[in-house]
Design an enzyme around this catalytic site. Sequence first.
Site, mmCIF file in Angstrom:
data_model
loop_
_atom_site.group_PDB
_atom_site.id
_atom_site.type_symbol
_atom_site.label_atom_id
_atom_site.label_comp_id
_atom_site.label_asym_id
_atom_site.label_seq_id
_atom_site.Cartn_x
_atom_site.Cartn_y
_atom_site.Cartn_z
ATOM 1 N N ASP A 180 -18.499 5.585 -0.931
ATOM 2 C CA ASP A 180 -17.196 5.512 -0.271
ATOM 3 C C ASP A 180 -16.966 6.876 0.370
ATOM 4 O OD1 ASP A 180 -14.642 4.748 0.498
ATOM 5 O OD2 ASP A 180 -13.727 5.191 -1.442
ATOM 6 N N GLN A 208 -10.321 -4.692 -3.072
ATOM 7 C CA GLN A 208 -11.643 -4.337 -2.546
ATOM 8 C C GLN A 208 -12.738 -4.674 -3.567
ATOM 9 O OE1 GLN A 208 -12.410 -2.819 0.648
ATOM 10 N NE2 GLN A 208 -14.393 -3.603 0.003
ATOM 11 N N HIS A 232 -8.250 0.255 -6.209
ATOM 12 C CA HIS A 232 -8.264 -0.632 -5.033
ATOM 13 C C HIS A 232 -8.721 -2.025 -5.510
ATOM 14 C CE1 HIS A 232 -8.153 -1.892 -1.025
ATOM 15 N NE2 HIS A 232 -9.020 -1.088 -0.441
ATOM 16 N N CYS A 252 -16.872 0.118 1.472
ATOM 17 C CA CYS A 252 -15.633 -0.590 1.819
ATOM 18 C C CYS A 252 -15.160 -0.315 3.234
ATOM 19 C CB CYS A 252 -14.534 -0.228 0.829
ATOM 20 S SG CYS A 252 -14.007 1.495 0.954
ATOM 21 N N ARG A 282 0.880 -1.182 0.000
ATOM 22 C CA ARG A 282 0.000 0.000 0.000
ATOM 23 C C ARG A 282 0.908 1.218 0.000
ATOM 24 N NH1 ARG A 282 -5.200 0.928 3.852
ATOM 25 N NH2 ARG A 282 -6.029 -0.549 2.344
ATOM 26 N N ARG A 285 -13.202 -9.511 2.086
ATOM 27 C CA ARG A 285 -11.852 -9.073 1.715
ATOM 28 C C ARG A 285 -10.913 -10.271 1.855
ATOM 29 N NH1 ARG A 285 -9.921 -3.877 1.891
ATOM 30 N NH2 ARG A 285 -8.051 -4.879 1.124
HETATM 31 N N1 NVA Z 1 -11.305 5.805 -1.025
HETATM 32 C C1 NVA Z 1 -10.823 5.505 0.291
HETATM 33 C C2 NVA Z 1 -10.606 4.021 0.438
HETATM 34 C C3 NVA Z 1 -10.347 3.561 1.843
HETATM 35 C C4 NVA Z 1 -10.148 2.071 1.966
HETATM 36 C C5 NVA Z 1 -9.553 6.283 0.522
HETATM 37 O O1 NVA Z 1 -8.777 6.457 -0.410
HETATM 38 O O2 NVA Z 1 -9.329 6.724 1.634
#
Ligand code: NVA
Length: 308
Positions: free
Chosen positions: A224, A132, A129, A264, A102, A292
């Site tokens: 989200d 996810q 992502h 998510c 990440r 997940r």
């Molecule tokens: N779109 C969110 C995803 C978090 C898992 C972010 O970038 O913070």
Amino acid sequence: MNKNILSILDVKDEINELIDLAIQLKKDYKNGKDIRYLKGKRLAMIFERTSVRTRVSFEFGIQMLGGIAISLTKEDIGIGTRETVEDIALAMSRYADIVMYRALDKKDLHEFARHATIPVINGLDIDEHPTQILADLTTIKEKKHTLKGLKFVFIGDGNDNLTHSYMLGCTQVGMDVTVITKKNHWPSKYFLEKATEIAKEKNVKLTITEDLNEIKNADVVATDTWISIWYKDQREQILKDLKGYTVTKDLMKKAKSDAIFIHCMPIFYEEEVTKEVAHGPQSVIIDEAENRMWAEMALMLKLLRRPK
Ligand code: NVA
């Protein structure tokens, strides 16, 4: 399937197979079957951004498959500051069998994957992502028993990593996709073009609109956080821009009566969604969080070894 899974497009042709494998692994494990197909395999996880679900699901996931995991933070490694990305990728390839990364800067992720001689999985970047979306499609298939022909509606920030991945992944499995967002939060050009190509190829509809009424006939409603960590400095402006786009109970009433709600997590209640919806009867967010793990297990299995 590509060696590195940096985008959902890297599993484009295997996406349905992965979803079915995730569902199968979950069933087998819950029925007491020995699923340790990856005995002794080593997963290294690198987190330059905090994580709850990704870390726990990957770590327990590889362990349930018989493997082991370690996790490193930005401070532990200092990618690009203490050492070059290339050197870390090369050394890591001798210790581990697979890496989940990440990255704060997407360029580092791509460079790491280029130099690593083992598979590298994107654990979330500014634009995508992939794990996810695999979990979400697994959840939708479990609940609806099909993917093809469903209408998927995303409401919120269109220029979001999740939105991009949904546009690519949902069209790929044959769903009609509608993104409801403000004009200045439109998905970015590259993802819009890619998703348009896939929609054409799969003969499904891709609609980007400001009109909340387009939630009608939705089988799945998703949102989200409006403010991703990469856009934290724009919080006040984004809240202003997306005012009125909160997923509320009244809005959900306009979707199909058996529509499911996904998110998510983490959730910022009363911004992108009300608590009433997120924990209401149509919400499947906790199944989604569990999935997940199964989806990542399917992915690691497919990358490292198929079950006999
Ligand atoms: N779109 C969110 C995803 C978090 C898992 C972010 O970038 O913070």
